[in-house]
Design a protein around this motif. Structure first.
Motif, PDB file in Angstrom:
ATOM      1  N   ALA A  23       0.818  -1.202   0.141  1.00 57.74           N
ATOM      2  CA  ALA A  23      -0.106   0.042   0.187  1.00 57.74           C
ATOM      3  C   ALA A  23       0.958   1.246   0.065  1.00 57.74           C
ATOM      4  CB  ALA A  23      -0.908   0.033   1.266  1.00 57.74           C
ATOM      5  N   ALA A  24       1.871   1.446   0.889  1.00 58.74           N
ATOM      6  CA  ALA A  24       2.786   2.269   0.759  1.00 58.74           C
ATOM      7  C   ALA A  24       3.339   2.781  -0.552  1.00 58.74           C
ATOM      8  CB  ALA A  24       3.759   2.202   1.870  1.00 58.74           C
ATOM      9  N   GLY A  25       3.853   1.566  -1.095  1.00 55.87           N
ATOM     10  CA  GLY A  25       4.390   1.729  -2.700  1.00 55.87           C
ATOM     11  C   GLY A  25       3.463   2.235  -3.638  1.00 55.87           C
ATOM     12  N   LEU A  26       2.183   2.203  -3.394  1.00 55.27           N
ATOM     13  CA  LEU A  26       1.239   2.716  -4.260  1.00 55.27           C
ATOM     14  C   LEU A  26       0.736   3.777  -3.889  1.00 55.27           C
ATOM     15  CD1 LEU A  26      -0.952  -0.797  -4.786  1.00 55.27           C
ATOM     16  CD2 LEU A  26       0.623   0.314  -6.331  1.00 55.27           C
ATOM     17  N   GLY A  27       1.475   4.694  -2.989  1.00 53.33           N
ATOM     18  CA  GLY A  27       1.036   5.986  -2.502  1.00 53.33           C
ATOM     19  C   GLY A  27       0.337   6.218  -1.205  1.00 53.33           C
ATOM     20  N   LEU A  28      -0.136   5.152  -0.654  1.00 57.82           N
ATOM     21  CA  LEU A  28      -0.850   5.536   0.463  1.00 57.82           C
ATOM     22  C   LEU A  28      -0.117   5.839   1.737  1.00 57.82           C
ATOM     23  CD1 LEU A  28      -3.584   2.652  -0.033  1.00 57.82           C
ATOM     24  CD2 LEU A  28      -3.652   4.932  -0.822  1.00 57.82           C
ATOM     25  N   ARG A  29      -0.698   6.582   2.611  1.00 55.74           N
ATOM     26  CA  ARG A  29      -0.249   6.853   3.887  1.00 55.74           C
ATOM     27  C   ARG A  29      -0.607   5.658   4.762  1.00 55.74           C
ATOM     28  NH1 ARG A  29      -2.754  11.223   2.298  1.00 55.74           N
ATOM     29  NH2 ARG A  29      -4.176  11.261   3.773  1.00 55.74           N
ATOM     30  N   VAL A  30       0.345   5.146   5.432  1.00 54.15           N
ATOM     31  CA  VAL A  30      -0.240   3.629   6.126  1.00 54.15           C
ATOM     32  C   VAL A  30       0.454   3.631   7.532  1.00 54.15           C
ATOM     33  CG1 VAL A  30      -0.009   1.418   5.831  1.00 54.15           C
ATOM     34  CG2 VAL A  30      -0.051   2.461   3.844  1.00 54.15           C
ATOM     35  N   ALA A  31      -0.338   3.301   8.552  1.00 51.34           N
ATOM     36  CA  ALA A  31       0.076   3.072   9.743  1.00 51.34           C
ATOM     37  C   ALA A  31      -0.243   1.184  10.034  1.00 51.34           C
ATOM     38  CB  ALA A  31      -1.089   3.686  10.731  1.00 51.34           C
ATOM     39  N   LEU A  32       1.005   0.983  10.728  1.00 52.47           N
ATOM     40  CA  LEU A  32       0.960  -0.502  10.971  1.00 52.47           C
ATOM     41  C   LEU A  32       0.993  -0.707  12.452  1.00 52.47           C
ATOM     42  CD1 LEU A  32       1.495  -3.407   9.996  1.00 52.47           C
ATOM     43  CD2 LEU A  32       3.895  -2.936   9.879  1.00 52.47           C
ATOM     44  N   LEU A  33       0.068  -1.278  13.093  1.00 53.78           N
ATOM     45  CA  LEU A  33       0.135  -1.578  14.615  1.00 53.78           C
ATOM     46  C   LEU A  33       0.072  -2.957  14.733  1.00 53.78           C
ATOM     47  CD1 LEU A  33      -2.525   0.446  13.561  1.00 53.78           C
ATOM     48  CD2 LEU A  33      -2.495   0.845  15.950  1.00 53.78           C
ATOM     49  N   ASP A  34       0.906  -3.535  15.735  1.00 55.80           N
ATOM     50  CA  ASP A  34       1.361  -4.896  16.061  1.00 55.80           C
ATOM     51  C   ASP A  34       1.446  -4.977  17.412  1.00 55.80           C
ATOM     52  OD1 ASP A  34       1.412  -7.672  14.988  1.00 55.80           O
ATOM     53  OD2 ASP A  34       3.310  -7.372  16.080  1.00 55.80           O
ATOM     54  N   ALA A  35       1.143  -6.056  18.334  1.00 59.56           N
ATOM     55  CA  ALA A  35       1.152  -6.114  19.692  1.00 59.56           C
ATOM     56  C   ALA A  35       2.773  -6.615  19.933  1.00 59.56           C
ATOM     57  CB  ALA A  35       0.401  -7.431  20.226  1.00 59.56           C
TER      58      ALA A  35
END
Length: 475
Positions: A23-35
């Protein structure tokens, strides 16, 4: 006001990583959350740098794939929220609020809210446990737990380790344990591998799976590990900790056959009967589910990995247990579909869809081949604890069903407290459901993970999540 992202990805395992970097490579602003404190999820779990492991790749299949994903993540601009436990997702007008709790700042648990236009759930799975007498003894661990101990802590659960249960994970656990120095007298597989032969096309179109099985088989042969199919550990023995197990031959329905018991001395047992999709966040939103071939529930998705709730996608084990390669493909497919809708990125290709279909066909074959048989409750004595958190025995659950009229998991829980402990039914839920007749649908809970009351009390009123009913209605 919290930053607004185009996409929030929950889970940093194979599916989440693939989805986030694509998604980031396609131009989206991305948040990734993980425990977890480090990306990789359960599959790519790896040692803490402080341990100084020089060759962590030797504990993994596909380490090169993970290394590439990690490099892409580090250079992608994705905001990685490590150590964040997501407990609910709610919709506020056209924006999704992802609520998490973290204590990584050293000041104790604190609430965190991430806002995004779309959500990709890549929350993975947890291990299915079927209880038997003695399964709560120290020295009895989950098969996946044993693998995690080795991958992350570089430790073994014991010196003489029996590996038991059902599913392809057993071969990986046994071969890696033996390579790390454990003596593995047997792999005890309740089902077998004949079921794969009933779908030769799924095998022929996934040669990598066959190569992986051959690799594990060769490793077990090299270490002198026997594989016993159609058998199960039906009792664990020991005073203060595990000393031995009883292995019984099983009938076709997994009921133990009289007169077939054998005793194996050991100081550890790694046991697991496959995986269960972790879908609590999705069911709280009202996402539709389907029953898989092994009796578990997975999310119902369309061809773009979209759930029944607009704005919410899912990938990986949430759509049915299928392994890391399928999870990577689904994560990429979902991200491309989301980006197409948000910024007009090129649509998902037919080749990507065909790859997913090919791997999903093998996954369905695998699930069917190792599905638990209906006779496994024959392992249980009346005093066997089924819910270890609340110490609820098989006798109490059977009484709720036979004497009090309970007909589903929820009724059994209300009458016995089974599934109301710290794990919230993740360990005992499948067993309780089976003893209750296997009826019903997945529960909808407002919290996907335990949340301290102080966190809830500290929420800003403007950030407070809606009620569970409103969550479902908003979809």
């Amino acid at each position: 006001m919290a930053d607004l992202y185009d996409l929030a990805v929950v889970g940093a395992g194979p599916a989440g990583l693939a989805g986030a970097v694509t998604a980031a490579g396609l131009g989206l602003r991305v948040a990734l959350l993980d425990a977890q404190p480090r990306a990789g999820g359960q599959y790519y779990r790896h040692p803490d740098p402080a341990l100084g492991a020089r060759r962590p790749d030797r504990l993994h299949h596909g380490w090169a794939t993970f290394a590439r994903l990690r490099r892409r993540l580090e250079s992608s601009g994705v905001r990685h929220f490590a150590g964040h436990h997501v407990w609910t997702v709610v919709r506020e007008r056209e924006v999704w609020d992802v609520h998490a709790v973290t204590g990584d700042d050293g000041d104790g648990d604190r609430p965190v809210r991430v806002r995004a236009g779309a959500v990709l759930l890549a929350t993975g799975a947890y291990e299915r446990q079927l209880p038997f007498p003695g399964w709560t003894l120290p020295g009895v661990v989950g098969a996946g737990g044993a693998q995690a101990m080795l991958k992350e802590g570089l430790v073994l659960p014991g010196n003489r380790v029996v590996v038991a249960g059902s599913g392809p994970l057993l071969l990986a656990v046994a071969s890696s344990s033996a390579a790390a120095g454990a003596h593995v007298p047997e792999v005890v597989e309740a089902s077998g591998y004949v079921g794969y032969a009933r779908r030769p096309r799924a095998l022929a179109t996934n040669p990598g799976k066959l190569r992986e099985a051959v690799t594990h088989g060769a490793a077990l042969l090299r270490h002198g590990v026997r594989i016993r199919t159609g058998s199960a550990v039906t009792e664990a023995h020991g005073a203060d900790r595990l000393e031995a197990v009883t292995v019984s031959r099983l009938g076709r329905d997994w009921r133990p056959l009289p007169g077939t018991d054998r005793r194996i001395d050991c100081d550890a047992l790694a046991v697991g009967h496959g995986l269960v999709p972790r879908i609590e966040l999705a069911t709280a939103l009202g996402c539709a589910t389907v029953r898989s071939g092994d009796g578990t529930f997975a999310l119902a998705l369309d061809g773009d990995q979209a759930t029944s709730v607009p704005g919410v996608w899912a990938a990986g084990e949430t759509s049915g247990i299928g392994g890391a390669q399928l999870a990577l493909t689904e994560g990429e497919l979902a991200a491309r579909a989301i980006a197409t809708g948000l910024n007009g990125a090129p649509a998902v290709t037919g080749a990507l869809r065909r790859r997913r279909a090919r791997m999903r066909a093998f996954a369905d074959t695998m699930v069917a081949a190792h599905a638990p048989g209906p006779g496994w409750p024959g392992w249980l004595t009346d005093d066997t604890e089924v819910c270890r958190c609340e110490e609820v025995t098989a006798r109490e659950i059977r009484a709720a069903v036979d004497d009090l009229g309970a007909r589903d998991t929820r009724s059994v829980k209300l009458m016995t407290r089974a599934g109301m402990g710290w794990c919230q039914g993740r360990v005992c839920g499948q067993a309780v459901s089976c003893l209750a007749g296997g009826a019903g649908a997945p529960e909808r809970r407002p919290f996907a993970t335990p949340v301290p009351l102080g966190v809830l009390a500290g929420l800003d009123p403007s950030d407070s999540p809606e009620s569970p009913g409103a969550c479902g209605a908003s979809g």
